[in-house]
Design a protein around this motif. Sequence first.
Motif, short mmCIF file in Angstrom:
data_model
loop_
_atom_site.label_atom_id
_atom_site.label_comp_id
_atom_site.label_asym_id
_atom_site.label_seq_id
_atom_site.Cartn_x
_atom_site.Cartn_y
_atom_site.Cartn_z
N SER A 25 -3.92 -30.55 -3.85
CA SER A 25 -5.18 -31.37 -3.80
C SER A 25 -5.38 -32.22 -4.92
N LEU A 26 -5.52 -33.37 -4.69
CA LEU A 26 -5.18 -34.45 -5.88
C LEU A 26 -6.92 -34.65 -6.42
N ASP A 27 -7.94 -34.44 -5.76
CA ASP A 27 -9.07 -34.79 -6.43
C ASP A 27 -10.18 -33.71 -6.21
N PHE A 28 -9.69 -32.51 -5.65
CA PHE A 28 -10.57 -31.52 -5.66
C PHE A 28 -9.76 -30.02 -6.21
N GLN A 29 -10.27 -29.18 -6.50
CA GLN A 29 -10.04 -27.78 -6.76
C GLN A 29 -10.13 -27.15 -5.34
N ALA A 30 -9.10 -26.62 -4.83
CA ALA A 30 -8.59 -25.85 -3.60
C ALA A 30 -8.65 -24.29 -3.66
N THR A 31 -9.60 -23.55 -3.47
CA THR A 31 -9.69 -22.04 -3.58
C THR A 31 -8.91 -21.60 -2.60
N THR A 32 -8.73 -22.26 -1.48
CA THR A 32 -7.86 -21.75 -0.23
C THR A 32 -7.02 -22.82 0.38
N MET A 33 -5.88 -22.63 0.62
CA MET A 33 -4.99 -23.65 1.15
C MET A 33 -4.56 -22.78 2.45
N PHE A 34 -3.92 -23.73 3.49
CA PHE A 34 -3.39 -23.00 4.66
C PHE A 34 -2.33 -23.93 5.02
#
Lengths: 118, 113
Positions: A25-34
């Motif tokens: 994720s380039l411009d946000f923090q991703a708590t969850t990825m799928f």
Amino acid sequence: GAVVSQHPSRVICKSGTSVKIECRSLDFQATTMFWYRQFPKQSLMLMATSNEGSKATYEQGVEKDKFLINHASLTLSTLTVTSAHPEDSSFYICSARGLAGGNINIQYFGAGTRLSVL
Amino acid sequence: DQQVKQNSPSLSVQEGRISILNCDYTNSMFDYFLWYKKYPAEGPTFLISISSIKDKNEDGRFTVFLNKSAKHLSLHIVPSQPGDSAVYFCAANIAGGGNKLTFGTGTQLKVEL
């Protein structure tokens, strides 16, 4: 905003080798990825849910030892297809969901990785 | 068990006219619905979404309608443009369900000149 980068876009490998796919994720923090898999002319099938700092949750029928997922940071998750075989050839797509403040119902997708196992 | 269904695999529309893409679902626990657009060999791009507490959401040329009693949603594109030609997926999730999306099978939209 909400850009997800996935690499590589295409990989060709020999049977028995392992392949690693990265999702950032380039411009946000991703708590969850799928992680999804798509067969030709079919829908996207969820393989696993990856939460930062914890073990991935795999969908029924997905071999966790075959598809290793690591989510070491809030911006990076990796999928490793171990000992790939021709039947693993497919289009793999990741998505990311951000922290509260944005719409957490929306997943933003990478461009996908076409894996071809010879 | 296909919980989200798009019964039309393809749709052809003339440029400037309205495109209507349909989606049906079976799980009454779904409470948030999304439409994605996908080009070949690319990941899906988010278009528009709607919460189950609403029956309509509009964003520019795109409007999504939700009929909860019929378990049906539709995406309207007006006016349709050639660049809209793509596969459209509807998706649904369940609040508290880890935000896992269940996707439909997709509808190939072709907008002709």
